[in-house]
Design a protein around this motif. Structure first.
Motif, PDB file in Angstrom:
ATOM      1  N   VAL A  96       0.829  -1.214   0.000  1.00  0.00           N
ATOM      2  CA  VAL A  96       0.000   0.000   0.000  1.00  0.00           C
ATOM      3  C   VAL A  96       0.858   1.257   0.000  1.00  0.00           C
ATOM      4  N   LEU A  97       1.818   1.354   0.913  1.00  0.00           N
ATOM      5  CA  LEU A  97       2.638   2.565   1.034  1.00  0.00           C
ATOM      6  C   LEU A  97       3.438   2.853  -0.235  1.00  0.00           C
ATOM      7  N   PRO A  98       4.153   1.875  -0.822  1.00  0.00           N
ATOM      8  CA  PRO A  98       4.849   2.161  -2.081  1.00  0.00           C
ATOM      9  C   PRO A  98       3.908   2.590  -3.206  1.00  0.00           C
ATOM     10  N   ALA A  99       2.703   1.969  -3.256  1.00  0.00           N
ATOM     11  CA  ALA A  99       1.744   2.336  -4.303  1.00  0.00           C
ATOM     12  C   ALA A  99       1.246   3.767  -4.115  1.00  0.00           C
ATOM     13  N   VAL A 100       0.975   4.154  -2.854  1.00  0.00           N
ATOM     14  CA  VAL A 100       0.527   5.521  -2.575  1.00  0.00           C
ATOM     15  C   VAL A 100       1.625   6.527  -2.901  1.00  0.00           C
ATOM     16  N   GLN A 101       2.856   6.213  -2.536  1.00  0.00           N
ATOM     17  CA  GLN A 101       3.979   7.112  -2.844  1.00  0.00           C
ATOM     18  C   GLN A 101       4.155   7.275  -4.348  1.00  0.00           C
ATOM     19  N   SER A 102       3.992   6.179  -5.077  1.00  0.00           N
ATOM     20  CA  SER A 102       4.101   6.244  -6.535  1.00  0.00           C
ATOM     21  C   SER A 102       2.991   7.109  -7.127  1.00  0.00           C
ATOM     22  N   LEU A 103       1.773   6.975  -6.600  1.00  0.00           N
ATOM     23  CA  LEU A 103       0.650   7.781  -7.081  1.00  0.00           C
ATOM     24  C   LEU A 103       0.884   9.264  -6.790  1.00  0.00           C
ATOM     25  N   MET A 104       1.425   9.567  -5.605  1.00  0.00           N
ATOM     26  CA  MET A 104       1.682  10.958  -5.243  1.00  0.00           C
ATOM     27  C   MET A 104       2.782  11.568  -6.103  1.00  0.00           C
ATOM     28  N   SER A 105       3.810  10.791  -6.397  1.00  0.00           N
ATOM     29  CA  SER A 105       4.901  11.305  -7.234  1.00  0.00           C
ATOM     30  C   SER A 105       4.453  11.583  -8.654  1.00  0.00           C
ATOM     31  N   ARG A 106       3.458  10.852  -9.126  1.00  0.00           N
ATOM     32  CA  ARG A 106       2.942  11.058 -10.479  1.00  0.00           C
ATOM     33  C   ARG A 106       1.730  11.989 -10.497  1.00  0.00           C
ATOM     34  N   GLY A 107       1.330  12.458  -9.321  1.00  0.00           N
ATOM     35  CA  GLY A 107       0.160  13.333  -9.245  1.00  0.00           C
ATOM     36  C   GLY A 107      -1.130  12.624  -9.591  1.00  0.00           C
ATOM     37  N   ARG A 108      -1.206  11.332  -9.269  1.00  0.00           N
ATOM     38  CA  ARG A 108      -2.366  10.528  -9.634  1.00  0.00           C
ATOM     39  C   ARG A 108      -3.184  10.055  -8.427  1.00  0.00           C
ATOM     40  N   LEU A 109      -2.870  10.558  -7.254  1.00  0.00           N
ATOM     41  CA  LEU A 109      -3.551  10.069  -6.054  1.00  0.00           C
ATOM     42  C   LEU A 109      -5.042  10.405  -6.075  1.00  0.00           C
ATOM     43  N   TRP A 110      -5.372  11.673  -6.403  1.00  0.00           N
ATOM     44  CA  TRP A 110      -6.777  12.058  -6.439  1.00  0.00           C
ATOM     45  C   TRP A 110      -7.513  11.346  -7.585  1.00  0.00           C
ATOM     46  N   SER A 111      -6.831  11.150  -8.684  1.00  0.00           N
ATOM     47  CA  SER A 111      -7.445  10.421  -9.805  1.00  0.00           C
ATOM     48  C   SER A 111      -7.756   8.983  -9.399  1.00  0.00           C
ATOM     49  N   PHE A 112      -6.807   8.354  -8.691  1.00  0.00           N
ATOM     50  CA  PHE A 112      -7.021   6.988  -8.214  1.00  0.00           C
ATOM     51  C   PHE A 112      -8.192   6.936  -7.236  1.00  0.00           C
ATOM     52  N   GLY A 113      -8.272   7.914  -6.337  1.00  0.00           N
ATOM     53  CA  GLY A 113      -9.368   7.951  -5.366  1.00  0.00           C
ATOM     54  C   GLY A 113     -10.719   8.140  -6.031  1.00  0.00           C
ATOM     55  N   SER A 114     -10.792   9.027  -7.015  1.00  0.00           N
ATOM     56  CA  SER A 114     -12.066   9.253  -7.715  1.00  0.00           C
ATOM     57  C   SER A 114     -12.475   8.035  -8.543  1.00  0.00           C
ATOM     58  N   ASP A 115     -11.491   7.368  -9.172  1.00  0.00           N
ATOM     59  CA  ASP A 115     -11.794   6.154  -9.927  1.00  0.00           C
ATOM     60  C   ASP A 115     -12.296   5.047  -8.992  1.00  0.00           C
ATOM     61  N   MET A 116     -11.702   4.937  -7.805  1.00  0.00           N
ATOM     62  CA  MET A 116     -12.130   3.935  -6.845  1.00  0.00           C
ATOM     63  C   MET A 116     -13.551   4.224  -6.363  1.00  0.00           C
ATOM     64  N   LEU A 117     -13.861   5.501  -6.141  1.00  0.00           N
ATOM     65  CA  LEU A 117     -15.208   5.874  -5.714  1.00  0.00           C
ATOM     66  C   LEU A 117     -16.229   5.564  -6.804  1.00  0.00           C
ATOM     67  N   ALA A 118     -15.887   5.885  -8.058  1.00  0.00           N
ATOM     68  CA  ALA A 118     -16.801   5.611  -9.175  1.00  0.00           C
ATOM     69  C   ALA A 118     -17.030   4.113  -9.331  1.00  0.00           C
ATOM     70  N   SER A 119     -15.962   3.324  -9.208  1.00  0.00           N
ATOM     71  CA  SER A 119     -16.087   1.871  -9.296  1.00  0.00           C
ATOM     72  C   SER A 119     -16.969   1.333  -8.174  1.00  0.00           C
ATOM     73  N   SER A 120     -16.828   1.889  -6.973  1.00  0.00           N
ATOM     74  CA  SER A 120     -17.597   1.410  -5.817  1.00  0.00           C
ATOM     75  C   SER A 120     -19.075   1.741  -5.952  1.00  0.00           C
TER      76      SER A 120
END
Length: 361
Positions: free
Chosen positions: A260-284
């Protein structure tokens, strides 16, 4: 002169009228017509009502097909986007069931009836929650390793898992049911041989998801046999989602904690954390509506209509996802998809006939 002729004609016509009225054959014919007319009208009325009902049911089924395909398509698209950004299928599944627990709880609050499963029923809800959650965890894992279209092709082999689990539980199936497994397996083999991106890990996860999903039916039947069970379908889904939300964090820590932590750090470095969160919410959210519509379909359509609905939805999903993700499907693979979907319809039809025969006996 003219008036005399009219009177004479009228006088001559009266005996003929009396003879016709007095004729026993005409009277019997009139009595028969009157006797048969009341009997024919209700039968024609019933036949017309049956035709209207059948056409209404098919129109209703087309609407449910559209809703099921649309919600499942949205769910799969955003699920694939999430797994592409961060390979965390357990975290995604936790979000899906947590959102479903919240939304189903809100929906249940507008309905009268039991919401929480009592202790005597909880022991039957728990295995249902385990296999329901496990099926979607494995489905998300399969989508991580393989094209969604090919995942749904492998999902067509769920009847094989149903028969296998049924045999282990002591169920016996007629030869008509077992014969339908041949076109299902053959069709999937044809479709998998030359179409879509496929991997051994993806196939393994998809087959295991078939095993988990087919166990839902047996667990649900066990829950329905519990005389203390007063939960409707939506309340059952609420309790299943609630239990999954409660149990998933422990599984998440045991399996994906180090990722989890490496994946979150990778998302933050690419500026994709909010995109990942919104995609997860839409999927849910799409996951909840897909499951909720499935529950509505099961309760509103006849068993025969539902048996037709399931393979049609699978076929449309395979074709739609294949076009969406650009998989190369040859004519041979397309024939295999059609064969496996047709075998799925024959399986549900033969199984429903068997169940009806058992109830009649």
């Amino acid at each position: 002169m003219t008036s005399i002729q009219h009177v004479s004609k009228a006088a001559n016509a009266k005996p003929q009228v009396r003879q016709r009225n007095a004729s026993p054959g005409a009277k019997q014919k009139s009595d028969r017509d009157q006797a048969h007319q009341p009997e024919a009208t209700p039968s024609r009325k019933a036949a017309n009502e049956a035709k209207v009902f059948a056409s209404h049911e098919w129109m209703e089924m087309l609407g449910w097909i559209f809703l099921l395909v649309a919600t499942q398509l949205v769910m799969i698209i955003y699920t694939k986007r999430c797994t592409n950004q961060a390979p965390l299928p357990l975290l995604l599944c936790f979000a899906q069931f947590a959102i479903s627990a919240i939304l189903s709880g809100i929906a249940c609050s507008f309905r009268k009836g039991c919401l929480w499963a009592p202790k005597a029923v909880l022991l039957d809800v728990l295995p249902l929650s385990v296999v329901w959650t496990g099926g979607f965890i494995l489905f998300n894992a399969a989508a991580l390793h393989m094209s969604p279209g090919m995942v749904n092709v492998i999902r067509c082999m769920e009847p094989v898992a149903t028969v296998s689990v049924g045999f282990l539980l002591g169920h016996r199936f007629r030869w008509q049911v077992l014969a339908t497994l041949l076109p299902i397996c053959g069709g999937v083999a044809m479709a998998s041989s030359s179409g879509g991106s496929i991997s051994s890990a993806g196939v393994c996860f998809a087959m295991l998801s078939n095993l988990a999903f087919c166990c839902r039916t047996f667990c649900l039947q066990r829950l329905q046999r519990n005389k203390l069970n007063q939960l409707d379908d939506l309340a059952v889904f609420f309790n299943v989602s609630g239990l999954s939300t409660f149990l998933m964090p422990g599984l998440e820590l045991a399996v994906e904690a180090s990722e989890v932590l490496p994946a979150v750090q990778s998302l933050m470095s690419r500026g994709r954390l909010w995109s990942f969160g919104s995609d997860m919410l839409a999927s849910s959210i799409a996951f909840f509506f897909y499951q909720f519509i499935q529950l509505l379909v099961m309760s509103k359509l006849s068993p025969l209509a539902f048996s037709v609905l399931t393979p049609i939805v699978k076929a449309l999903m395979i074709v739609t996802l294949t076009l969406c993700y650009g998989d190369n499907i040859s004519a041979f693979s397309a024939s295999g998809i059609a064969l496996s979907v047709g075998g799925g319809y024959l399986f549900t039809r033969a199984k429903s006939v068997t169940e009806v025969a058992k109830k009649a006996a």
